[in-house]
Design an enzyme around this catalytic site. Structure first.
Site, PDB file in Angstrom:
ATOM      1  N   SER A  60       0.836  -1.199   0.000  1.00  0.00           N
ATOM      2  CA  SER A  60       0.000   0.000   0.000  1.00  0.00           C
ATOM      3  C   SER A  60       0.880   1.261   0.000  1.00  0.00           C
ATOM      4  CB  SER A  60      -0.945  -0.051   1.206  1.00  0.00           C
ATOM      5  OG  SER A  60      -1.999   0.852   1.048  1.00  0.00           O
ATOM      6  N   ASP A  84      -8.661  -6.730  -4.515  1.00  0.00           N
ATOM      7  CA  ASP A  84      -8.242  -5.413  -4.024  1.00  0.00           C
ATOM      8  C   ASP A  84      -8.781  -4.344  -4.973  1.00  0.00           C
ATOM      9  OD1 ASP A  84      -6.952  -3.097  -3.238  1.00  0.00           O
ATOM     10  OD2 ASP A  84      -4.948  -3.984  -3.177  1.00  0.00           O
ATOM     11  N   HIS A  99      -7.907  -5.317  -0.209  1.00  0.00           N
ATOM     12  CA  HIS A  99      -6.598  -4.670  -0.080  1.00  0.00           C
ATOM     13  C   HIS A  99      -5.835  -5.201   1.138  1.00  0.00           C
ATOM     14  CE1 HIS A  99      -3.596  -1.605  -0.632  1.00  0.00           C
ATOM     15  NE2 HIS A  99      -3.819  -1.071   0.550  1.00  0.00           N
TER      16      HIS A  99
END
Lengths: 398, 398
Positions: free
Chosen positions: A170, A336, A369
């Site tokens: 991320s 995601d 995610h």
């Protein structure tokens, strides 16, 4: 349990790091002094700057086995040990530890709290030495580039020329890409997971909602809540709730909660948390405010929004990696929707365009995610194999 | 321009409807009196209840050409005329009007503000006649079933036995399904667009974020803001911003805004709306609070959350439509991630399982959930054809 190494003598710091609330934290602190301030992308020269960091494992004699772990928006340096404030497991215990892909028996693992954070590294909750008060919005805007530049100063300080690996998911993946782009000779291999080379319009939009939620809280006080002894807990909780949905996936929410009711046989015809998913979200919001600083949330979301690696290189992403010798392994997850696979594929294409050494794996998962933080055997297999191969090339294994 | 019909004499109402702010509104109001209160799903008998509605076109002699238009969460009865408060076009001008699929030359079009709304129909901002003050949270919880039962009372009052069509998108689609299930003999054809037979865990989660944003605003005052002469505008704006993202799609946001900056050459290294998408979202939030009541937002999101047609029928969705003679046409959009195609397909399967007359079209669009409100030629072609065919069966066309 991971054995915590003491930091090498050369890295001993004058003081332990402290949280935004002033609590003493385990680990180390490195200070960038006024004599050599940190030049930020916004033009400001910032000093002093404290970088709070934690290490696991031992640096080898060649100083060639260092792995830098980059955390995501709400993560910190405590990736592989019990969190000193929440008491929860390290956020990447599944990835880092004995028998894990990043094993402290093999590597010297360094994890910093990012610039702008709230776990000991200089951030908006830190005291501005010029005023004796918390920076609040007086802290200049921080970028991913600034975070990485600060980390590089720490790596210099630790006497490490080339990192064996920079790894993160991320916002951590953004730092990995920035590292590989800005310091190509200092990154032997790079592992950006569930990331992107730029923040999408939808992601900027979600971040803006979160910031507006914080700023709409009258207790935010234009960012000066610390000085006024209040905390915008309601606004920050709403921001966290909205963000948390984006970290999951509809299938995961459906599997986990569906329309199940919370300790009751039927709906109550009211606004209580009838559904388990409501109760879960409320808990996510209220527990977050205990460990995170609202202004840090503003700064770090902004850093992600501003990230656009291609724009920094004449609009051509490949230019960010021209001539790179770094070995890349990129990972994305099918469910995601915050950093969907096409965003990773764009980076892969750019790396291919400059004939980089690149491997890419999209992992089948319904966990959204957050999958990069969870038990994903395929991810561990892919990264374990990649790191072993790189370690052989690096001469770390025979 | 659409010619507005006068309401039939029998429907003349004692007073014009009024908005939550007390502004007189065009259109009609029908009152459910204390002599025959509306029985709500929560068990309360509510009276008096005002239903604000608008009509276009003329009811034929057979009273067989009535189309009931059901609005979405933040819609109202002004589907095909300039909105009396915002001055904007009717929210479904593209669907309803001369030469449009729902043409007032052919049909008598009825559009009500839903129960719990804030455009003239009884809702939390209405005065509770027992106290002389706004209901606020004193209004019982409203369900989709309650909305439909109230509409049915109006349809009774208008002397219409069977509606030619019930049509709506999103929360409107929920009403359409509820109509077809609860009053199978009164719905000749049904058009649920971008809907679902139950609200998903992710959608409940997003609604909960919106409600928490409203309730976190100190000006919400436990729902009694009207009595205390304030308005939770910041909380409601944040709720709207979060929701608005879910109405769009990442490709649409990317196409419309991408990472374009707002009237500036470079980022400002601050928290102003640097990006166009931020400025757009802020506008969506701030303009919404001028036309919508915060408590209505709580009630209507709750009504959607509670909607679960299968659960009301022993857990088997097909049971909701057993023996139905209604003709169905369902529409979904490829990029709608709020009410994705599988949710519509589930309804189609249930209808097939009871051998209903059902047509289904998934329309290729990158406009997200909002596509049902926008210029989607394929949707108009599909629905225009379906309605013409049904009109022939109904004897409305030769």
């Amino acid at each position: 349990m991971i054995e915590l190494s003491s930091a090498p003598a050369s890295t001993a710091s004058p003081a332990s790091p402290r949280s935004a609330e002033g609590k003493m934290l385990p680990g180390h602190a490195f200070e960038i002094g006024r004599d050599k301030p940190l030049k930020l992308d916004c033009g400001v020269e910032l000093a002093p700057v404290t970088i709070a960091y934690q290490t696991y494992g031992t640096l080898n004699a060649d100083r060639s086995n260092a792995v830098l772990v980059c955390h995501a928006l709400t993560g910190d340096q405590f990736c592989a040990e019990t969190h000193p404030i929440t008491g929860k497991d390290g956020w990447w215990d599944s990835m880092i530890g004995p028998g894990r892909p990043v094993d402290p028996a093999d590597y010297f693992i360094i994890s910093t709290n990012v610039l702008g954070g709230c776990m000991g590294t200089t951030g908006p909750a830190s005291i501005n030495p010029d005023t004796g008060k918390p920076y609040g919005l007086g802290l200049p805007i921080i970028t991913i580039g600034d975070m990485v530049r600060a980390q590089a100063r720490l790596i210099d300080h630790l006497g490490i020329e080339t990192l064996f690996c920079v790894i993160g998911g991320s916002m951590g993946a953004m730092q990995v890409l920035e590292w590989a782009s800005s310091y190509p000779d200092r990154v032997f291999c790079a592992v950006p997971i569930a990331g992107a080379a730029r923040h999408s319009a939808q992601n900027i939009a979600f971040h803006e909602v979160g910031r507006q939620a914080v700023m709409a809280d009258p207790d935010w006080r234009g960012g000066d809540y610390a000085g006024q002894k209040v905390k915008p807990v309601r606004g920050l909780a709403v921001a966290r709730m909205a963000a948390h949905i984006t970290y999951l996936s509809e299938p995961a929410l459906h599997r986990k909660f569906g329309r199940n009711l919370q300790d009751r046989a039927a709906v109550t015809y009211g606004f209580d948390a009838d559904f388990q998913v409501e109760s879960y979200l409320r808990y996510q919001g209220s527990s977050f405010v205990d460990r995170f600083d609202a202004n840090s949330y503003l700064y770090l979301t902004r850093a992600m929004d501003y990230f656009d690696l291609a724009a920094e290189h004449g609009g051509v992403l490949g230019n960010a990696f021209k001539g790179t010798k770094t070995r890349f392994c990129l990972v994305s997850f099918t469910s995601d929707w915050l950093f969907p696979t096409p965003e990773t594929r764009e980076v892969v294409h750019a790396l291919n365009a400059v004939a980089a050494n690149v491997s890419f794996c999209e992992i089948e998962s319904d966990k959204g995610h957050d999958a990069f933080l969870l038990d994903e055997p395929e991810m561990f297999a892919v990264l374990g194999g990649f790191l072993k191969g790189c370690a052989e090339h690096r001469g770390l294994r025979k």
